[in-house]
Design a protein around this motif. Structure first.
Motif, PDB file in Angstrom:
ATOM      1  N   MET A 189       0.820  -1.191   0.000  1.00 53.34           N
ATOM      2  CA  MET A 189       0.000   0.000   0.000  1.00 53.34           C
ATOM      3  C   MET A 189       0.867   1.261   0.000  1.00 53.34           C
ATOM      4  SD  MET A 189      -3.129   0.294  -0.296  1.00 53.34           S
ATOM      5  CE  MET A 189      -4.667   0.839   0.256  1.00 53.34           C
ATOM      6  N   LYS A 190       2.012   1.191   0.703  1.00 48.49           N
ATOM      7  CA  LYS A 190       2.907   2.342   0.771  1.00 48.49           C
ATOM      8  C   LYS A 190       3.488   2.676  -0.607  1.00 48.49           C
ATOM      9  CE  LYS A 190       6.701   4.341   3.272  1.00 48.49           C
ATOM     10  NZ  LYS A 190       7.551   4.326   4.405  1.00 48.49           N
ATOM     11  N   GLU A 191       3.780   1.632  -1.399  1.00 46.70           N
ATOM     12  CA  GLU A 191       4.324   1.869  -2.732  1.00 46.70           C
ATOM     13  C   GLU A 191       3.304   2.605  -3.604  1.00 46.70           C
ATOM     14  OE1 GLU A 191       3.628  -1.903  -5.628  1.00 46.70           O
ATOM     15  OE2 GLU A 191       4.919  -2.280  -3.894  1.00 46.70           O
ATOM     16  N   HIS A 192       2.014   2.270  -3.445  1.00 46.28           N
ATOM     17  CA  HIS A 192       0.972   2.971  -4.200  1.00 46.28           C
ATOM     18  C   HIS A 192       0.904   4.432  -3.777  1.00 46.28           C
ATOM     19  CE1 HIS A 192      -0.390  -0.607  -6.165  1.00 46.28           C
ATOM     20  NE2 HIS A 192      -0.763  -1.190  -5.045  1.00 46.28           N
ATOM     21  N   HIS A 193       1.051   4.667  -2.480  1.00 42.89           N
ATOM     22  CA  HIS A 193       1.000   6.041  -1.961  1.00 42.89           C
ATOM     23  C   HIS A 193       2.151   6.875  -2.536  1.00 42.89           C
ATOM     24  CE1 HIS A 193       0.042   9.282   0.760  1.00 42.89           C
ATOM     25  NE2 HIS A 193       1.299   9.319   1.152  1.00 42.89           N
ATOM     26  N   GLN A 194       3.341   6.305  -2.552  1.00 39.49           N
ATOM     27  CA  GLN A 194       4.493   7.016  -3.109  1.00 39.49           C
ATOM     28  C   GLN A 194       4.306   7.280  -4.592  1.00 39.49           C
ATOM     29  OE1 GLN A 194       7.624   4.351  -1.956  1.00 39.49           O
ATOM     30  NE2 GLN A 194       8.136   5.524  -0.116  1.00 39.49           N
ATOM     31  N   GLU A 254      -0.396   3.770 -16.253  1.00 40.58           N
ATOM     32  CA  GLU A 254       0.355   2.677 -15.630  1.00 40.58           C
ATOM     33  C   GLU A 254      -0.034   2.502 -14.172  1.00 40.58           C
ATOM     34  OE1 GLU A 254       4.342   3.985 -16.348  1.00 40.58           O
ATOM     35  OE2 GLU A 254       4.391   3.186 -18.391  1.00 40.58           O
ATOM     36  N   VAL A 255      -0.197   3.615 -13.451  1.00 40.07           N
ATOM     37  CA  VAL A 255      -0.586   3.552 -12.034  1.00 40.07           C
ATOM     38  C   VAL A 255      -1.959   2.918 -11.913  1.00 40.07           C
ATOM     39  CG1 VAL A 255      -1.252   4.962 -10.037  1.00 40.07           C
ATOM     40  CG2 VAL A 255       0.873   5.458 -11.260  1.00 40.07           C
ATOM     41  N   MET A 256      -2.898   3.344 -12.726  1.00 37.09           N
ATOM     42  CA  MET A 256      -4.260   2.804 -12.652  1.00 37.09           C
ATOM     43  C   MET A 256      -4.297   1.314 -12.960  1.00 37.09           C
ATOM     44  SD  MET A 256      -6.715   5.793 -14.129  1.00 37.09           S
ATOM     45  CE  MET A 256      -5.609   6.694 -15.203  1.00 37.09           C
ATOM     46  N   GLU A 257      -3.450   0.875 -13.884  1.00 40.80           N
ATOM     47  CA  GLU A 257      -3.402  -0.550 -14.229  1.00 40.80           C
ATOM     48  C   GLU A 257      -2.884  -1.387 -13.072  1.00 40.80           C
ATOM     49  OE1 GLU A 257      -1.023  -0.361 -17.766  1.00 40.80           O
ATOM     50  OE2 GLU A 257      -2.773  -0.201 -19.076  1.00 40.80           O
ATOM     51  N   ARG A 258      -2.031  -0.816 -12.227  1.00 42.43           N
ATOM     52  CA  ARG A 258      -1.430  -1.570 -11.107  1.00 42.43           C
ATOM     53  C   ARG A 258      -2.231  -1.479  -9.814  1.00 42.43           C
ATOM     54  NH1 ARG A 258       3.315   0.495 -13.425  1.00 42.43           N
ATOM     55  NH2 ARG A 258       3.466   2.173 -11.927  1.00 42.43           N
ATOM     56  N   LEU A 259      -3.100  -0.498  -9.696  1.00 44.20           N
ATOM     57  CA  LEU A 259      -3.861  -0.348  -8.454  1.00 44.20           C
ATOM     58  C   LEU A 259      -4.854  -1.501  -8.307  1.00 44.20           C
ATOM     59  CD1 LEU A 259      -4.599   3.482  -8.379  1.00 44.20           C
ATOM     60  CD2 LEU A 259      -3.115   2.206  -6.826  1.00 44.20           C
ATOM     61  N   PRO A 260      -5.105  -1.901  -7.049  1.00 41.50           N
ATOM     62  CA  PRO A 260      -6.069  -2.996  -6.834  1.00 41.50           C
ATOM     63  C   PRO A 260      -7.488  -2.534  -7.175  1.00 41.50           C
ATOM     64  CG  PRO A 260      -5.370  -2.045  -4.738  1.00 41.50           C
ATOM     65  CD  PRO A 260      -4.550  -1.385  -5.817  1.00 41.50           C
ATOM     66  N   ASP A 261      -8.350  -3.511  -7.433  1.00 42.06           N
ATOM     67  CA  ASP A 261      -9.761  -3.233  -7.716  1.00 42.06           C
ATOM     68  C   ASP A 261     -10.388  -2.604  -6.469  1.00 42.06           C
ATOM     69  OD1 ASP A 261     -12.323  -3.163  -8.640  1.00 42.06           O
ATOM     70  OD2 ASP A 261     -12.624  -5.335  -8.605  1.00 42.06           O
ATOM     71  N   ARG A 262     -11.050  -1.476  -6.647  1.00 41.16           N
ATOM     72  CA  ARG A 262     -11.628  -0.763  -5.503  1.00 41.16           C
ATOM     73  C   ARG A 262     -13.130  -0.556  -5.646  1.00 41.16           C
ATOM     74  NH1 ARG A 262      -7.352   1.639  -7.740  1.00 41.16           N
ATOM     75  NH2 ARG A 262      -8.698   3.133  -8.740  1.00 41.16           N
TER      76      ARG A 262
END
Length: 118
Positions: free
Chosen positions: A1-6, A107-115
Motif C-alpha cells: 500500500m505504501k508503494e501505491h501512496h508514493q 500505468e498507475v491505474m493498471e497496477r492499483l487494486p480493484d476498488r
C-alpha cells in the motif's frame, strides 16, 4: 500500500507540473477556438478578427483566451507591421511532460487494486 501512496504522490507532482496546460485545454471556449483555428488551416497564423468571425465569442473574449493559450505554451504570435498572427507551436517540453504524466497515470491505474467494492 505504501508503494501505491508514493507512486500517487509522484503522479500528483507530475500532474501539478501540467496544470497550466491542462487548464488551458480544459476550457470549452478555448477548445472551440483551437478547433476553429485548426479548421481554418492557416499554418502561418490567423488574426483575432478571423477567429472572432468563426466563434460566438466577442473580440475581447477571443483575445483573453488567446493569451491563456499563449501563456500555456500552445500558441505563438508573429507580427507583420501592425498585424498579429497567432499559430500553433506548442512548447515541446510541456507537451512531453503532459504525455509522460498521462502514460504514468495509465500505468498507475493498471497496477492499483480493484476498488469497486464488489
Amino acid at each position: 500500500m505504501k508503494e501505491h501512496h508514493q507512486e500517487l504522490n509522484s503522479l500528483a507532482e507530475e500532474f501539478e507540473s501540467c496544470r497550466q496546460l491542462l487548464l488551458a485545454l480544459g476550457d470549452e471556449n478555448r477548445q472551440h477556438l483551437i478547433l476553429e483555428m485548426m479548421r481554418m488551416g492557416q499554418c502561418d497564423g490567423v488574426r483575432i478578427g478571423a477567429i472572432t468571425e468563426k466563434t460566438n465569442l466577442s473580440r475581447p473574449a477571443v483575445s483573453h483566451h488567446i493569451q491563456i493559450l499563449k501563456a500555456a505554451g500552445l500558441l505563438k504570435m508573429r507580427r507583420e507591421g501592425t498585424k498579429n498572427y497567432y499559430y500553433f507551436d506548442a512548447d515541446m517540453e510541456a507537451m512531453d511532460r503532459l504525455i509522460q504524466m498521462l502514460i504514468h497515470a495509465k500505468e498507475v491505474m493498471e497496477r492499483l487494486p480493484d476498488r469497486n467494492g464488489e
